[in-house]
Write an enzyme that holds these catalytic residues in place. Structure first.
Site, mmCIF file in Angstrom:
data_model
loop_
_atom_site.group_PDB
_atom_site.id
_atom_site.type_symbol
_atom_site.label_atom_id
_atom_site.label_comp_id
_atom_site.label_asym_id
_atom_site.label_seq_id
_atom_site.Cartn_x
_atom_site.Cartn_y
_atom_site.Cartn_z
ATOM 1 N N HIS A 184 0.776 -1.164 0.058
ATOM 2 C CA HIS A 184 0.040 0.055 -0.046
ATOM 3 C C HIS A 184 0.733 1.407 -0.038
ATOM 4 O O HIS A 184 0.383 2.177 0.338
ATOM 5 C CB HIS A 184 -0.882 0.043 1.218
ATOM 6 N N CYS A 241 4.481 12.983 -7.720
ATOM 7 C CA CYS A 241 3.975 13.919 -8.556
ATOM 8 C C CYS A 241 2.674 13.484 -9.153
ATOM 9 O O CYS A 241 2.598 12.860 -10.154
ATOM 10 C CB CYS A 241 5.003 14.665 -9.404
ATOM 11 N N CYS A 246 5.744 19.424 -6.607
ATOM 12 C CA CYS A 246 6.884 18.715 -7.324
ATOM 13 C C CYS A 246 8.183 19.404 -7.327
ATOM 14 O O CYS A 246 7.944 20.839 -8.033
ATOM 15 C CB CYS A 246 6.388 18.108 -8.503
ATOM 16 N N CYS A 303 8.573 19.907 -11.589
ATOM 17 C CA CYS A 303 7.549 20.818 -12.508
ATOM 18 C C CYS A 303 6.574 21.809 -11.548
ATOM 19 O O CYS A 303 5.668 22.389 -12.162
ATOM 20 C CB CYS A 303 6.714 19.998 -13.394
ATOM 21 N N GLY A 360 -0.911 -9.297 12.818
ATOM 22 C CA GLY A 360 -1.717 -7.886 13.147
ATOM 23 C C GLY A 360 -2.375 -7.250 12.116
ATOM 24 O O GLY A 360 -2.442 -6.144 11.836
ATOM 25 N N ASN A 371 -3.250 -12.065 15.811
ATOM 26 C CA ASN A 371 -3.773 -10.744 16.042
ATOM 27 C C ASN A 371 -4.473 -10.759 17.577
ATOM 28 O O ASN A 371 -4.362 -11.703 18.249
ATOM 29 C CB ASN A 371 -4.712 -10.115 14.982
HETATM 30 C C1 BV8 Z 1 -8.246 -2.343 -5.042
HETATM 31 C C2 BV8 Z 1 -2.586 2.743 2.703
HETATM 32 C C3 BV8 Z 1 -8.906 -2.420 -7.233
HETATM 33 C C4 BV8 Z 1 -3.080 4.128 2.853
HETATM 34 C C5 BV8 Z 1 -4.874 1.378 2.542
HETATM 35 C C6 BV8 Z 1 -12.424 -7.026 -3.092
HETATM 36 C C7 BV8 Z 1 -11.382 -7.202 -4.065
HETATM 37 C C8 BV8 Z 1 -10.693 -5.993 -4.512
HETATM 38 C C9 BV8 Z 1 -11.052 -4.930 -3.926
HETATM 39 C C10 BV8 Z 1 -12.229 -4.674 -2.951
HETATM 40 C C11 BV8 Z 1 -12.747 -5.826 -2.702
HETATM 41 N N1 BV8 Z 1 -14.012 -5.588 -1.920
HETATM 42 C C12 BV8 Z 1 -13.834 -4.214 -1.559
HETATM 43 C C13 BV8 Z 1 -12.523 -3.690 -2.019
HETATM 44 C C14 BV8 Z 1 -12.472 -2.242 -2.141
HETATM 45 C C15 BV8 Z 1 -11.166 -2.147 -1.104
HETATM 46 C C16 BV8 Z 1 -11.642 -2.670 0.197
HETATM 47 O O1 BV8 Z 1 -10.782 -4.055 0.440
HETATM 48 N N2 BV8 Z 1 -12.406 -2.420 1.069
HETATM 49 C C17 BV8 Z 1 -12.562 -2.725 2.260
HETATM 50 C C18 BV8 Z 1 -12.954 -1.980 3.235
HETATM 51 C C19 BV8 Z 1 -13.708 -3.905 2.075
HETATM 52 N N3 BV8 Z 1 -10.087 -2.324 -1.685
HETATM 53 C C20 BV8 Z 1 -9.414 -1.513 -2.204
HETATM 54 O O2 BV8 Z 1 -9.955 -0.409 -2.545
HETATM 55 C C21 BV8 Z 1 -7.916 -1.723 -2.661
HETATM 56 N N4 BV8 Z 1 -7.873 -1.575 -3.993
HETATM 57 O O3 BV8 Z 1 -8.488 -3.640 -4.878
HETATM 58 O O4 BV8 Z 1 -8.356 -1.887 -6.409
HETATM 59 C C22 BV8 Z 1 -10.366 -2.428 -6.772
HETATM 60 C C23 BV8 Z 1 -10.837 -0.949 -6.302
HETATM 61 C C24 BV8 Z 1 -12.337 -0.955 -5.987
HETATM 62 C C25 BV8 Z 1 -13.267 -2.144 -6.012
HETATM 63 C C26 BV8 Z 1 -12.795 -3.217 -6.545
HETATM 64 C C27 BV8 Z 1 -11.688 -3.455 -6.854
HETATM 65 C C28 BV8 Z 1 -6.928 -0.749 -2.080
HETATM 66 C C29 BV8 Z 1 -6.861 -0.953 -0.527
HETATM 67 C C30 BV8 Z 1 -5.805 -0.355 0.062
HETATM 68 C C31 BV8 Z 1 -6.172 0.885 0.816
HETATM 69 N N5 BV8 Z 1 -5.327 1.651 1.488
HETATM 70 N N6 BV8 Z 1 -3.746 1.735 3.340
HETATM 71 C C32 BV8 Z 1 -3.017 4.682 4.326
HETATM 72 O O5 BV8 Z 1 -2.862 3.862 5.132
HETATM 73 O O6 BV8 Z 1 -3.589 5.944 4.779
HETATM 74 S S1 BV8 Z 1 -5.567 0.346 3.584
HETATM 75 C C33 BV8 Z 1 -5.395 0.229 5.325
HETATM 76 O O7 BV8 Z 1 -6.195 -0.406 5.941
HETATM 77 C C34 BV8 Z 1 -3.961 -0.366 5.548
HETATM 78 O O8 BV8 Z 1 -3.104 -0.581 4.448
HETATM 79 C C35 BV8 Z 1 -4.436 -1.805 5.853
HETATM 80 O O9 BV8 Z 1 -4.451 -2.761 4.580
HETATM 81 C C36 BV8 Z 1 -5.955 -1.639 6.388
HETATM 82 C C37 BV8 Z 1 -6.010 -1.693 7.603
HETATM 83 O O10 BV8 Z 1 -6.095 -2.856 7.912
HETATM 84 P P1 BV8 Z 1 -4.963 -3.467 9.222
HETATM 85 O O11 BV8 Z 1 -3.550 -3.367 8.886
HETATM 86 O O12 BV8 Z 1 -5.361 -4.997 9.352
HETATM 87 O O13 BV8 Z 1 -5.321 -2.554 10.499
HETATM 88 P P2 BV8 Z 1 -6.803 -2.571 11.461
HETATM 89 O O14 BV8 Z 1 -6.904 -1.517 12.272
HETATM 90 O O15 BV8 Z 1 -7.850 -2.985 10.483
HETATM 91 O O16 BV8 Z 1 -6.578 -4.070 12.295
HETATM 92 C C38 BV8 Z 1 -5.545 -3.969 13.174
HETATM 93 C C39 BV8 Z 1 -5.242 -5.420 13.623
HETATM 94 O O17 BV8 Z 1 -4.185 -5.708 14.506
HETATM 95 C C40 BV8 Z 1 -6.619 -5.972 14.282
HETATM 96 O O18 BV8 Z 1 -6.835 -7.081 13.823
HETATM 97 C C41 BV8 Z 1 -5.971 -6.100 15.922
HETATM 98 O O19 BV8 Z 1 -6.644 -7.047 16.460
HETATM 99 C C42 BV8 Z 1 -4.264 -6.377 15.593
HETATM 100 N N7 BV8 Z 1 -3.467 -5.987 16.678
HETATM 101 C C43 BV8 Z 1 -3.598 -4.767 17.224
HETATM 102 N N8 BV8 Z 1 -2.552 -4.652 18.122
HETATM 103 C C44 BV8 Z 1 -1.914 -5.755 17.931
HETATM 104 C C45 BV8 Z 1 -2.348 -6.415 16.983
HETATM 105 N N9 BV8 Z 1 -2.099 -7.615 16.680
HETATM 106 C C46 BV8 Z 1 -0.919 -8.181 17.262
HETATM 107 N N10 BV8 Z 1 -0.331 -7.567 18.089
HETATM 108 C C47 BV8 Z 1 -0.703 -6.231 18.777
HETATM 109 N N11 BV8 Z 1 -0.118 -5.636 19.531
#
Ligand code: BV8
Length: 248
Positions: A123, A131, A150, A153, A190, A216
């Site tokens: 990601h 840019c 940028c 440019c 995680g 996790n």
């Molecule tokens: C895409 C960067 C084509 C920016 C991020 C099916 C197939 C393909 C796409 C989709 C699909 N269904 C829906 C979609 C669209 C979407 C999606 O998945 N939406 C979700 C909400 C359903 N996906 C996309 O848009 C992706 N693009 O596939 O393009 C497309 C597009 C549209 C439609 C179809 C196809 C792009 C996704 C990337 C988004 N960018 N990050 C930024 O960071 O600002 S996502 C961002 O959120 C992170 O990168 C990460 O991926 C996600 C967060 O998840 P986690 O890392 O798991 O964090 P979270 O807080 O949720 O959980 C923390 C975990 O840690 C918990 O389990 C907790 O228990 C645990 N934990 C906490 N403390 C500890 C621990 N574990 C161990 N030890 C600890 N101490």
């Protein structure tokens, strides 16, 4: 022997004989470094913003200065944070297995700072800006009226991260997918496993009969080998797992 001890002993045996280990990490591996997880990140000013709203092309188009402020604050937090024992355990693990593919959804750069040699950033990265006109990528940038420009440019820069609705970097996704298909051991550390297509990687590995660990803080679901689940802190469990497997 507790359940945790039993799972660590069993999974360590898979690591010891592994040919190719693939690891997917999420925000949870950086939580013990003081970086809020993606969904916990909404505190203070950000409490009333939906992260999926901020991390989207529409959100950026609507208010680029606000989105840049969010990324600038997260970048400051990431630079001030230190890798934790979980990051170091994965860097250590890479020294003991024939092949390790480290795939992260995180954009904080902590795996690299812990010494992991090759990190696949699915990601993007907080430490790069791109840019919007010529596509050049920069690691330093100047602001002009609160917006980074940028140096080539003068067009506006955007965070070099993948937003919701955007395609992942093709090479990164291909490498990650191939590792999930070919590995014989997979660890998901995680991550809540919500965001696609990253969330499918553990399932791909399981479908190829790899030994899969989900670590996790979610309520661990009942699992039968080759699927293993641990509800525990990565900073505590991973070092134990690597020590159990390789005595280090
Ligand atoms: C895409 C960067 C084509 C920016 C991020 C099916 C197939 C393909 C796409 C989709 C699909 N269904 C829906 C979609 C669209 C979407 C999606 O998945 N939406 C979700 C909400 C359903 N996906 C996309 O848009 C992706 N693009 O596939 O393009 C497309 C597009 C549209 C439609 C179809 C196809 C792009 C996704 C990337 C988004 N960018 N990050 C930024 O960071 O600002 S996502 C961002 O959120 C992170 O990168 C990460 O991926 C996600 C967060 O998840 P986690 O890392 O798991 O964090 P979270 O807080 O949720 O959980 C923390 C975990 O840690 C918990 O389990 C907790 O228990 C645990 N934990 C906490 N403390 C500890 C621990 N574990 C161990 N030890 C600890 N101490």
């Amino acid at each position: 022997m507790t359940d945790l001890d039993a799972v660590i002993t069993a999974f360590a045996a898979h690591l010891r004989t592994a040919r190719h280990v693939a690891v997917l990490t999420g925000a949870g591996i950086s939580a013990e470094s003081g970086i809020p997880t993606f969904r916990d990140a909404q505190t203070g000013l950000w409490a009333h913003f939906d992260p999926e709203e901020l991390a989207s092309p529409a959100g950026f188009a609507r208010n680029p200065a606000l989105v840049w402020r969010w990324y600038a604050e997260r970048r400051v937090k990431a630079c001030a944070a230190q890798p934790n024992p979980a990051h170091y355990a994965l860097a250590e693990l890479a020294k003991h297995v024939p092949q390790l593919t480290l795939i992260t959804q995180n954009i904080d750069g902590l795996h690299q700072r812990a010494g992991s040699p090759h990190v696949i950033e699915l990601h993007g990265s907080l430490h790069h800006a791109r840019c919007m006109a010529d596509g050049s990528v920069h690691t330093t940038w100047d602001y002009d009226e609160k917006l980074p420009r940028c140096p080539n440019c003068g067009a506006m820069l955007r965070p070099d991260v993948v937003w919701f609705g955007e395609m992942l970097p093709r090479k990164a996704l291909e490498t990650a997918w191939e590792a999930a298909l070919k590995c014989d051991v997979f660890m998901s550390i995680g991550t809540s496993g919500v965001v696609e297509p990253a969330a499918s990687l553990p399932r791909v590995a399981l479908g190829r009969d790899a030994a899969v660990l989900i670590l996790n803080l979610e309520q661990a679901t009942a699992a039968r080998p080759p699927l293993f689940t641990i509800n525990g802190k990565a900073g505590e469990v991973l070092p134990r797992l690597v020590r159990e497997a390789f005595g280090k």
